[in-house]
Design a protein around this motif. Structure first.
Motif, mmCIF file in Angstrom:
data_model
loop_
_atom_site.group_PDB
_atom_site.id
_atom_site.type_symbol
_atom_site.label_atom_id
_atom_site.label_comp_id
_atom_site.label_asym_id
_atom_site.label_seq_id
_atom_site.Cartn_x
_atom_site.Cartn_y
_atom_site.Cartn_z
ATOM 1 N N LYS A 55 57.620 16.729 -5.238
ATOM 2 C CA LYS A 55 56.633 16.001 -6.032
ATOM 3 C C LYS A 55 55.961 14.983 -5.115
ATOM 4 C CE LYS A 55 58.856 16.530 -10.466
ATOM 5 N NZ LYS A 55 60.201 17.024 -10.240
ATOM 6 N N PRO A 56 54.698 15.202 -4.776
ATOM 7 C CA PRO A 56 54.004 14.258 -3.889
ATOM 8 C C PRO A 56 53.977 12.859 -4.481
ATOM 9 C CG PRO A 56 52.744 16.266 -4.167
ATOM 10 C CD PRO A 56 53.861 16.318 -5.167
ATOM 11 N N SER A 57 54.051 11.884 -3.617
ATOM 12 C CA SER A 57 54.029 10.500 -4.078
ATOM 13 C C SER A 57 52.608 9.987 -4.283
ATOM 14 C CB SER A 57 54.763 9.606 -3.078
ATOM 15 O OG SER A 57 54.170 9.732 -1.798
ATOM 16 N N SER A 73 46.587 20.193 -6.294
ATOM 17 C CA SER A 73 47.639 20.859 -5.523
ATOM 18 C C SER A 73 47.312 22.328 -5.280
ATOM 19 C CB SER A 73 48.967 20.782 -6.273
ATOM 20 O OG SER A 73 49.344 19.448 -6.470
ATOM 21 N N TYR A 113 48.552 14.886 1.041
ATOM 22 C CA TYR A 113 49.974 15.224 1.149
ATOM 23 C C TYR A 113 50.080 16.701 1.537
ATOM 24 C CZ TYR A 113 54.781 16.349 -0.042
ATOM 25 O OH TYR A 113 56.080 16.770 0.021
ATOM 26 N N GLU A 114 51.062 17.030 2.358
ATOM 27 C CA GLU A 114 51.355 18.435 2.628
ATOM 28 C C GLU A 114 52.790 18.586 3.087
ATOM 29 O OE1 GLU A 114 49.265 20.332 5.971
ATOM 30 O OE2 GLU A 114 48.666 18.330 6.605
ATOM 31 N N ASP A 115 53.343 19.758 2.814
ATOM 32 C CA ASP A 115 54.667 20.126 3.301
ATOM 33 C C ASP A 115 54.650 21.630 3.567
ATOM 34 O OD1 ASP A 115 55.175 21.470 0.823
ATOM 35 O OD2 ASP A 115 56.069 19.673 -0.044
ATOM 36 N N VAL A 120 48.133 18.995 -0.995
ATOM 37 C CA VAL A 120 47.474 18.245 -2.053
ATOM 38 C C VAL A 120 46.272 17.574 -1.412
ATOM 39 C CG1 VAL A 120 47.699 16.388 -3.745
ATOM 40 C CG2 VAL A 120 49.658 17.869 -3.249
#
Length: 129
Positions: A55-57, A73, A113-115, A120
């Motif tokens: 869950k992105p912050s 997302s 954000y990314e993983d 996102v």
């Protein structure tokens, strides 16, 4: 880098971008539909995503605490297991009567954000949403 997003026709107010498949699944679970065997599978898939998708912050580029969170997302095409499970989620949501569209892009916008599984981003003007 292909990115995939599954969306419904529902719109996020006030931003106007279409709601994602997980939002639709949460709505179905809250409403008590679809039928029992599908409800159990829907719950199982949502639970899996809660465990296997971070869950992105943040959903904004601003650090201002009350900034509008308008980022959306995308799942990485390389996140094969996530994509397979999202496609099954799409099938269950469509059985419940909600139309789902698959979007693809290589330019999601300004990444906040990314993983390994998702990106996102605040969409560019020409990014499908």
């Amino acid at each position: 880098m292909d990115l995939i997003r599954f969306v419904t026709d529902a719109r996020h107010a006030p931003y106007g971008h279409r709601s994602g498949i997980l939002q639709a699944a949460y709505g179905l679970l809250a409403d008590g539909g679809p039928a029992d065997p599908q409800q159990a599978e829907l719950r199982s898939l949502v639970d899996w995503f809660e465990r296997h998708l971070a869950k992105p912050s943040r959903f904004t580029v601003s650090r201002y605490p009350r900034a509008q969170e308008t980022a959306i997302s995308w799942i990485r095409g390389s996140a094969r297991e996530h994509v397979v499970r999202l496609r099954r989620l799409v099938a269950l949501v469509e059985v419940a009567g909600i139309a789902v569209t698959e979007l693809r892009t290589r330019r999601p916008g300004y990444v906040v954000y990314e993983d390994d599984h998702q990106v996102v981003a605040l969409p560019f003007a020409d990014t499908a949403r």
